[in-house]
Design an enzyme around this catalytic site. Sequence first.
Site, short mmCIF file in Angstrom:
data_model
loop_
_atom_site.label_atom_id
_atom_site.label_comp_id
_atom_site.label_asym_id
_atom_site.label_seq_id
_atom_site.Cartn_x
_atom_site.Cartn_y
_atom_site.Cartn_z
CD GLN A 195 41.47 34.14 34.10
OE1 GLN A 195 41.81 33.00 33.58
NE2 GLN A 195 41.34 35.16 33.36
CD GLU A 196 40.83 37.41 39.89
OE1 GLU A 196 41.37 38.35 40.06
OE2 GLU A 196 39.68 37.19 39.76
CB SER A 197 47.33 36.21 41.50
OG SER A 197 47.54 34.89 41.95
#
Length: 263
Positions: A159-161
């Site tokens: 989700q973050e990267s």
Amino acid sequence: MALRARPPRLAALTALAALAAGPVAVLADVAPADARGRPWPGHPDRLLVGHVVRPGDTATGLATRYHAWTRELVALNHLDRAGTLRVGERVRIPVVVSALPKAKAPAAQAAPVAPPAADPATQGWRHWRMSRDQVREAVRREAQRRGVPVALAQAVAWQESGWHQPVTSAAGALGVMQVLPATGLWMSLYAGRPLDLRETHDNIRAGVTLLRVLLDETRSTRRAVAAYYQGLGAVRRHGIAPGSRPYVANVLAIRDRLAAERG
């Protein structure tokens, strides 16, 4: 990331399905007028491609399909923190040219792109060329070491990267786990040594350790994920904020998909 016309859980599953399918024909279903990329001034290795939002589109899904960074897409188009899109609006997508299959690069590329090693955006990063599979495996190992559910740690990293290292958010968060420098200093106390957030393994250690701390402090997976996004103090004071709910839903949906794949 959320689209008002589509539940976040379905959005996350769409994005992860695109990952599982492997390399995609990035510009195959884009209208010819939208497929003409142009350089993004001051951002080597990026081409801006126009896209008109359709029902079912999400910021995460578009970033996956076009080989772009979700956070760059959100910042470039001045979207809210949830990455909300509206059907019919036109957005610009910063395609990472070096991530495209060579045959699929936009034909109208106006200038040669420097090789990754010469890209100033990657200077100072260590082990940043690791593949998604390698990053996924590194997250798995660190999660097992820290006693964090593997699928949850991998879902947060995705989700973050999108399981990539040389990524910096507008707020200054770094790397695979998108850890703020101040948080990296905090997590260094748990690691017993300074953690270099620009080094992939240290970045993963910082992010997974933070997840361990948040799980311990909140005694709730949902609240821990929300705290990863909005901060532990904010969750303690106000609970899960409305703007954090799409993020939490996406992470948990990705977690469930990854857990199902592992059997």
